[in-house]
Design an enzyme around this catalytic site. Sequence first.
Site, PDB file in Angstrom:
ATOM      1  CB  SER A 163       1.782   0.186  -0.087  1.00  0.00           C
ATOM      2  OG  SER A 163       1.021  -0.190  -1.207  1.00  0.00           O
ATOM      3  CE  LYS A 205      -2.562  -0.119  -0.087  1.00  0.00           C
ATOM      4  NZ  LYS A 205      -2.171   0.526  -1.354  1.00  0.00           N
TER       5      LYS A 205
END
Length: 207
Positions: free
Chosen positions: A126, A163
């Site tokens: 991701s 993230k």
Amino acid sequence: MLLNLSDKDKKAYSLIRNKLIHEGKKPTLKEINAVTGGKSPRSASIVIDRLVKLGLLKKVGGNIRLADAPGYTASSISTIDIPLVGSVACGLPMLAEENVEAYIPVSTALAVKGHRYFLLRASGTSMNEAGINHGDILLVRQQNTADDGKKVVALVNDEATVKVLERRSGTVILRPKSSDPIHKPIILTDNCQIQGVVISVLPSDLN
């Protein structure tokens, strides 16, 4: 200390070190023999025992770990030992192991004195467009706040994930940077605890 090792022991230590760091497990005796030319399980066990006696490895129960001592680093380079504390998900959040797997010497040019740091092994895709790939080791500066746009390690419902941090209208967005559309932003109003900011992605070999 590595300079004093035989070529066979250097190859064995490099294999063991990379396996422990990147996969969190020791190599098999067969894998050790493959790089040292050993012919039997006993041959590999003797190599391991020798590395333990030299202080490069330590035995914990039936497992082996990297020794805490930084004696194998070049004395001309200023380093600090940073704990490697398990894996962190770069996809679906995954609980980060809090046990220290190893201590890795990192240059003080990266790990500046006066701050606390830890290392985490990334998993998932991701954050691949942010230069973080599966298996990479992340140098993280420990802090509980971060500016927008920073790559952070955050706890969401007691699970750790990496993230890009974004705040918008009372919400916290943990945004992936991925070539895979399966990864979606995580949108929160609370239950998001920042554990640190990613300072650097360390080389994948770390030999």
